[in-house]
Design a protein around this motif. Structure first.
Motif, PDB file in Angstrom:
ATOM      1  N   ASN A 120       0.813  -1.220   0.000  1.00  0.00           N
ATOM      2  CA  ASN A 120       0.000   0.000   0.000  1.00  0.00           C
ATOM      3  C   ASN A 120       0.845   1.267   0.000  1.00  0.00           C
ATOM      4  O   ASN A 120       0.327   2.364  -0.214  1.00  0.00           O
ATOM      5  CB  ASN A 120      -0.944   0.006   1.205  1.00  0.00           C
ATOM      6  N   ALA A 121       2.162   1.120   0.242  1.00  0.00           N
ATOM      7  CA  ALA A 121       3.036   2.291   0.314  1.00  0.00           C
ATOM      8  C   ALA A 121       3.833   2.530  -0.966  1.00  0.00           C
ATOM      9  O   ALA A 121       4.182   3.672  -1.261  1.00  0.00           O
ATOM     10  CB  ALA A 121       4.006   2.148   1.491  1.00  0.00           C
TER      11      ALA A 121
ATOM     12  N   VAL B  12       6.174  -0.400  -9.224  1.00  0.00           N
ATOM     13  CA  VAL B  12       6.382  -1.615  -8.437  1.00  0.00           C
ATOM     14  C   VAL B  12       5.128  -2.485  -8.511  1.00  0.00           C
ATOM     15  O   VAL B  12       4.064  -2.095  -8.033  1.00  0.00           O
ATOM     16  CB  VAL B  12       6.703  -1.303  -6.960  1.00  0.00           C
ATOM     17  N   LYS B  13       5.269  -3.639  -9.131  1.00  0.00           N
ATOM     18  CA  LYS B  13       4.167  -4.591  -9.243  1.00  0.00           C
ATOM     19  C   LYS B  13       4.331  -5.673  -8.177  1.00  0.00           C
ATOM     20  O   LYS B  13       5.204  -5.590  -7.313  1.00  0.00           O
ATOM     21  CB  LYS B  13       4.126  -5.181 -10.657  1.00  0.00           C
TER      22      LYS B  13
ATOM     23  N   SER C 171      -0.323 -16.318   6.598  1.00  0.00           N
ATOM     24  CA  SER C 171      -1.425 -15.599   5.968  1.00  0.00           C
ATOM     25  C   SER C 171      -2.124 -16.467   4.928  1.00  0.00           C
ATOM     26  O   SER C 171      -1.643 -17.539   4.567  1.00  0.00           O
ATOM     27  CB  SER C 171      -0.913 -14.314   5.311  1.00  0.00           C
ATOM     28  N   ASN C 172      -3.236 -15.957   4.412  1.00  0.00           N
ATOM     29  CA  ASN C 172      -4.004 -16.643   3.382  1.00  0.00           C
ATOM     30  C   ASN C 172      -3.607 -16.089   2.016  1.00  0.00           C
ATOM     31  O   ASN C 172      -3.954 -14.955   1.686  1.00  0.00           O
ATOM     32  CB  ASN C 172      -5.505 -16.433   3.614  1.00  0.00           C
ATOM     33  N   PRO C 173      -2.881 -16.856   1.207  1.00  0.00           N
ATOM     34  CA  PRO C 173      -2.418 -16.314  -0.077  1.00  0.00           C
ATOM     35  C   PRO C 173      -3.545 -15.936  -1.027  1.00  0.00           C
ATOM     36  O   PRO C 173      -3.401 -15.001  -1.818  1.00  0.00           O
ATOM     37  CB  PRO C 173      -1.561 -17.446  -0.647  1.00  0.00           C
ATOM     38  N   PHE C 174      -4.665 -16.644  -0.958  1.00  0.00           N
ATOM     39  CA  PHE C 174      -5.793 -16.348  -1.852  1.00  0.00           C
ATOM     40  C   PHE C 174      -6.279 -14.915  -1.625  1.00  0.00           C
ATOM     41  O   PHE C 174      -6.588 -14.194  -2.578  1.00  0.00           O
ATOM     42  CB  PHE C 174      -6.925 -17.355  -1.612  1.00  0.00           C
TER      43      PHE C 174
ATOM     44  N   GLU D  64      -6.860  -9.270  -3.462  1.00  0.00           N
ATOM     45  CA  GLU D  64      -6.745  -7.855  -3.122  1.00  0.00           C
ATOM     46  C   GLU D  64      -5.815  -7.093  -4.055  1.00  0.00           C
ATOM     47  O   GLU D  64      -6.085  -5.942  -4.407  1.00  0.00           O
ATOM     48  CB  GLU D  64      -6.273  -7.685  -1.682  1.00  0.00           C
ATOM     49  N   TYR D  65      -4.712  -7.747  -4.451  1.00  0.00           N
ATOM     50  CA  TYR D  65      -3.721  -7.044  -5.261  1.00  0.00           C
ATOM     51  C   TYR D  65      -3.645  -7.581  -6.691  1.00  0.00           C
ATOM     52  O   TYR D  65      -2.635  -7.408  -7.374  1.00  0.00           O
ATOM     53  CB  TYR D  65      -2.349  -7.136  -4.584  1.00  0.00           C
TER      54      TYR D  65
END
Length: 293
Positions: free
Chosen positions: A160-161, A167-168, A181-184, A189-190
Motif C-alpha cells: 500500500n506504500a 512496483v508490481k 497468511s491466506n495467499p488467496f 486484493e492485489y
C-alpha cells in the motif's frame, strides 16, 4: 467454464543453483513454458565464460523472470544494492525475459519491527522499480519468509506504500502461507498489480523448530510440497486467475533440498519427480497447454 489458459512454468531452485543447466533441461523436458533463476547465477556463468543462453536455447525454454535480492532496510546500502541488481539485469537482457522479481535479504525476525523501516523499504523499491522500468522490464516485489516482509501486516503495509506505477506484485502462495497468511486473499486484493505468481504448496501449520532453533523440515523442501500435496488452495487460486483472464506468467516453485538444515539429503522425492508430480496435478485440473515436448 474454466479456460485453463494460464501459461505455467517452473522455477529452477528445486535443483542446487550450481545445477541450473540440469534444472533447465528437466523443466524443459516436462513442457513447462519457462523458468526463473537468481541474478548471481547469471553472474557466475558469465564470469566463468560459460554460455547459459545456449543451455536455454537447447531446451527451448525461456528465462521468464530473474530473482534478485538486496538489502531493502538499510539506506546506506541502497545504492550498492540497486547497482548490483542493475548489473544482473544487464546479463538478463540477453534472455529477453519480461520480469525482474525483487526480494529482501534475510534478517533476524525476532528483533525486527517494520514501522521504523517502512520509509526506507518504500524508497528503495520505488527507485529500483523506476530503474527497472527504464530498462523496459517489470519490477515485481516478492514477500518472503525470513525477510523484512513476511507477515500479513508487513505485506499490506509495503504494497500500500509503494508506487504502483513502477512496483508490481509477485506473490508466492507457499511463502505467504508459511508466513501465517491466506495467499488467496492477497491474490484477490492485489490482483491488478500481479505480473508474476509463484505457485507453491505448503504443508500447513506454523513453523516448528528443534532445540538448536533450526526449522524442522517435514518435507525436505522447507515444508513445501509438490502441487496438490499441501494445504494451499492451488485449485481455487488458479481458477480465480482464469476467471480474471490473467495473462502473465505463473511459475510452479518448490524450494530445493539444498536449503534444508534438518533434512538436507533427505527430500520426500528427487527434483525431477517433484516437478513431474506438480505437472500431473496441473493436468488433473485441466491444464494441457504445456509446450510440445
Amino acid at each position: 467454464m474454466t479456460k485453463h489458459s494460464v501459461r505455467i512454468g517452473h522455477t529452477a531452485i528445486t535443483w542446487d543453483n550450481k545445477e541450473v543447466d540440469q534444472a533447465v533441461a528437466a523443466i524443459g523436458s516436462c513442457g513447462y513454458w519457462g523458468t526463473e533463476t537468481f541474478g548471481w547465477v547469471l553472474q557466475d556463468w558469465a564470469e566463468s565464460n560459460r554460455n547459459l543462453p545456449e543451455v536455454f536455447e537447447r531446451s527451448e525454454l525461456q528465462l521468464t523472470s530473474l530473482y534478485c535480492h538486496l538489502d531493502i532496510v538499510d539506506p546506506s546500502k541502497r545504492e550498492e544494492g540497486i547497482q548490483q541488481v542493475m548489473d544482473w539485469i544487464k546479463l538478463y537482457k540477453q534472455f529477453n525475459g519480461p520480469v525482474v522479481v525483487i526480494g529482501g535479504t534475510m534478517l533476524q525476525r525476532d528483533s525486527f519491527a517494520i514501522t521504523e523501516h517502512l520509509p526506507h523499504i518504500t524508497t528503495t523499491l520505488n527507485e529500483l522499480g523506476k530503474r527497472i522500468g527504464d530498462q523496459g522490464l517489470l519490477c515485481c516485489f516478492h514477500p518472503h519468509t525470513g525477510t523484512p516482509v513476511e507477515t500479513d501486516d508487513e505485506i499490506h503495509r509495503v504494497m500500500n506504500a509503494v508506487d504502483p506505477s513502477v512496483v508490481k506484485f509477485a506473490p508466492d502462495l507457499g511463502q505467504i502461507a508459511k508466513g501465517g497468511s491466506n495467499p488467496f486473499e492477497f491474490v484477490k486484493e492485489y490482483y491488478e498489480l500481479i505480473r508474476m505468481v509463484h505457485i507453491k504448496d505448503y504443508i500447513g501449520g506454523p513453523v516448528e523448530r528443534n532445540a538448536e532453533g533450526q526449522e524442522i523440515d517435514k518435507t525436505g523442501f522447507l515444508g513445501y510440497t509438490p502441487l496438490g500435496m499441501g494445504a494451499v488452495d492451488i485449485q481455487g487460486i488458479l481458477a480465480y486467475l482464469e476467471e480474471r483472464d490473467y495473462s502473465h506468467y505463473a511459475l510452479v516453485e518448490l524450494d530445493g533440498n539444498q536449503w534444508s538444515a534438518t533434512r538436507k539429503g533427505s527430500p520426500m522425492m528427487p527434483p525431477l519427480e517433484a516437478v513431474q508430480t506438480s505437472k500431473r496435478y496441473l493436468e488433473k485440473l485441466g491444464y494441457h497447454n504445456f509446450r510440445t515436448v
